[in-house]
Design a protein around this motif. Structure first.
Motif, PDB file in Angstrom:
ATOM      1  N   TYR A  55       0.851  -1.170   0.000  1.00 17.90           N
ATOM      2  CA  TYR A  55       0.000   0.000   0.000  1.00 17.90           C
ATOM      3  C   TYR A  55       0.890   1.223   0.000  1.00 17.90           C
ATOM      4  CZ  TYR A  55      -3.447  -3.462   1.325  1.00 17.90           C
ATOM      5  OH  TYR A  55      -4.257  -4.571   1.345  1.00 17.90           O
ATOM      6  N   ASP A 101       0.686  -3.960   4.810  1.00 18.51           N
ATOM      7  CA  ASP A 101      -0.405  -3.772   5.751  1.00 18.51           C
ATOM      8  C   ASP A 101      -0.918  -5.137   6.166  1.00 18.51           C
ATOM      9  OD1 ASP A 101      -3.638  -2.092   5.763  1.00 18.51           O
ATOM     10  OD2 ASP A 101      -2.204  -2.516   7.351  1.00 18.51           O
ATOM     11  N   THR A 102      -1.488  -5.226   7.356  1.00 18.28           N
ATOM     12  CA  THR A 102      -2.095  -6.468   7.779  1.00 18.28           C
ATOM     13  C   THR A 102      -3.510  -6.553   7.236  1.00 18.28           C
ATOM     14  OG1 THR A 102      -2.942  -5.448   9.782  1.00 18.28           O
ATOM     15  CG2 THR A 102      -0.777  -6.461   9.918  1.00 18.28           C
ATOM     16  N   VAL A 103      -4.060  -7.734   7.273  1.00 22.22           N
ATOM     17  CA  VAL A 103      -5.464  -7.885   6.908  1.00 22.22           C
ATOM     18  C   VAL A 103      -6.294  -7.161   7.954  1.00 22.22           C
ATOM     19  CG1 VAL A 103      -5.116 -10.064   5.735  1.00 22.22           C
ATOM     20  CG2 VAL A 103      -5.589 -10.056   8.173  1.00 22.22           C
ATOM     21  N   PRO A 104      -7.498  -6.707   7.605  1.00 20.20           N
ATOM     22  CA  PRO A 104      -8.331  -5.986   8.580  1.00 20.20           C
ATOM     23  C   PRO A 104      -8.559  -6.825   9.834  1.00 20.20           C
ATOM     24  CG  PRO A 104      -9.247  -5.809   6.367  1.00 20.20           C
ATOM     25  CD  PRO A 104      -8.127  -6.806   6.288  1.00 20.20           C
ATOM     26  N   THR A 105      -8.512  -6.174  10.982  1.00 21.35           N
ATOM     27  CA  THR A 105      -8.721  -6.869  12.245  1.00 21.35           C
ATOM     28  C   THR A 105     -10.190  -7.225  12.401  1.00 21.35           C
ATOM     29  OG1 THR A 105      -6.962  -5.504  13.170  1.00 21.35           O
ATOM     30  CG2 THR A 105      -8.315  -6.760  14.726  1.00 21.35           C
ATOM     31  N   ARG A 158      -2.934  -8.590  14.760  1.00 19.86           N
ATOM     32  CA  ARG A 158      -2.157  -7.766  13.823  1.00 19.86           C
ATOM     33  C   ARG A 158      -0.739  -8.294  13.680  1.00 19.86           C
ATOM     34  NH1 ARG A 158      -4.751  -3.473  16.574  1.00 19.86           N
ATOM     35  NH2 ARG A 158      -2.853  -3.124  17.802  1.00 19.86           N
ATOM     36  N   HIS A 182      -0.622 -11.690  11.642  1.00 15.86           N
ATOM     37  CA  HIS A 182      -0.981 -11.575  10.225  1.00 15.86           C
ATOM     38  C   HIS A 182      -0.249 -10.443   9.506  1.00 15.86           C
ATOM     39  CE1 HIS A 182      -4.181 -14.576  10.350  1.00 15.86           C
ATOM     40  NE2 HIS A 182      -4.483 -14.103  11.550  1.00 15.86           N
ATOM     41  N   TYR A 183       0.705  -9.816  10.176  1.00 16.77           N
ATOM     42  CA  TYR A 183       1.383  -8.661   9.590  1.00 16.77           C
ATOM     43  C   TYR A 183       2.012  -8.982   8.239  1.00 16.77           C
ATOM     44  CZ  TYR A 183       4.521  -4.656   9.108  1.00 16.77           C
ATOM     45  OH  TYR A 183       5.177  -3.547   8.626  1.00 16.77           O
ATOM     46  N   ASP A 202       1.259 -11.346   6.083  1.00 12.22           N
ATOM     47  CA  ASP A 202       0.433 -12.113   5.136  1.00 12.22           C
ATOM     48  C   ASP A 202       0.490 -11.557   3.721  1.00 12.22           C
ATOM     49  OD1 ASP A 202      -0.225 -13.736   7.205  1.00 12.22           O
ATOM     50  OD2 ASP A 202      -2.346 -13.220   7.282  1.00 12.22           O
ATOM     51  N   GLY A 203       0.724 -10.260   3.596  1.00  9.44           N
ATOM     52  CA  GLY A 203       0.772  -9.659   2.270  1.00  9.44           C
ATOM     53  C   GLY A 203       2.098  -9.809   1.561  1.00  9.44           C
TER      54      GLY A 203
END
Length: 309
Positions: free
Chosen positions: A31, A41-45, A59, A62-63, A65-66
């Motif tokens: 992003y 970015d992490t996935v939405p919490t 967070r 999953h930080y 994951d992208g």
């Protein structure tokens, strides 16, 4: 022969489509911030995670994951990785060790997908040690040491640095040592029992060390605490020369402080983790480390919070 070649050519678009669908790699999801700088970015919490602890843990886990760990466009970009790593470390500091250690272990295991990527993460982790962020460095050192992916040579530095980090750690008793004064030999622990102690390790020719001493003297908070007998200061020269130390005690060093030297146990040894001078520790009256590699500002903050000034 011609027919066979023709058949292969006729099928090649289909084969290429199948092959491309099988080998197509995912790309890192990045992003842009308001300055146009790329970051992960992490996935939405999830909304059902109501407590701050649960959200911080999610967070952290999953930080990354992208990030595609084999995507050299990003994983081999030192500037990008440094930025996103620092953001990760700030989130690492929001959770307890029971969450941080397995999260870092999983991160380093995923980094094994690419040898350069793994090296990038070990280098970034080493940077935490170099800048004194030891608590954040701990889970990385343990993960590297425990990994079968790391060679024995790769483990040598984190093993050594880990041994230093675990010494004189906040919350643990500080190692005792003797020191010489103008009047004879004493021990650090002989100063304890009544008030907290600032341990100030330095080298007598170090100009920065003397400037920081002057900053402590000029601090209204610290000088008030020392004058009121609520705080003691022990300066320890660890290198010499002895003649210059003797002269500076008589003519230059702050009065009302305790001044000593130890040229055997502190110079080039592992008794204390002294990467540079000055190195300052704050101990409570029982000798437990409160702050290591303290600054004048951190000493002032502690005094305001804990002393009756």
């Amino acid at each position: 022969m011609f027919r066979s070649r023709f058949s292969l050519l006729a099928l090649s678009p289909i084969l290429l489509l199948i092959l491309s669908s099988c080998t197509k790699e995912k790309h890192t999801a990045v992003y842009l911030d308001q300055a146009g700088v790329a970051w992960l970015d992490t996935v939405p919490t999830p909304s059902d995670l109501s407590s701050p602890e649960e959200r911080a843990e999610y967070r952290l886990i999953h930080y990354w994951d992208g990030l595609v760990f084999t995507d050299e466009t990003y994983t081999h970009d030192a500037d990008f990785m440094s930025r996103v790593f620092d953001r990760y470390v700030s989130q690492l500091q929001e959770v307890d060790s029971a969450t941080a250690y397995p999260a870092v272990e999983d991160l380093m295991r995923r980094a094994e997908a690419d040898s350069v990527t793994y090296y990038v993460f070990t280098h970034l982790a080493d940077g935490l040690y170099e800048r004194g962020d030891y608590e954040s460095y701990l889970p990385f050192a343990r993960a590297i040491i425990a990994s079968d992916y790391s060679s024995e040579d790769d483990k040598m530095i984190p093993e050594y640095q880990l041994s230093l980090v675990l010494k004189n750690r906040p919350g643990k008793p500080a190692a005792d040592f003797t020191y010489n004064t103008l009047d004879g030999v004493s021990s650090m622990r002989s100063l304890l029992g009544e008030r907290p102690l600032i341990l100030f390790f330095y080298n007598v020719p170090c100009h920065t060390c003397h400037r920081v001493m002057a900053d402590i003297q000029s601090s209204e908070i610290l000088s008030a605490a020392i004058s009121a007998g609520e705080l003691s200061v022990l300066t320890v020269d660890k290198m010499g020369p002895l003649e210059e130390w003797t002269r500076s005690v008589k003519d230059e060093l702050p009065k009302g402080w305790i001044h000593g030297y130890n040229y055997t146990d502190l110079y080039d040894t592992d008794l204390y983790n002294i990467k540079g001078v000055p190195t300052i520790y704050l101990l409570d009256k029982d000798g437990t480390v409160l702050i290591r590699e303290a600054s004048v500002a951190s000493l002032e903050q502690w005094c305001l919070a804990h002393l009756s000034l």
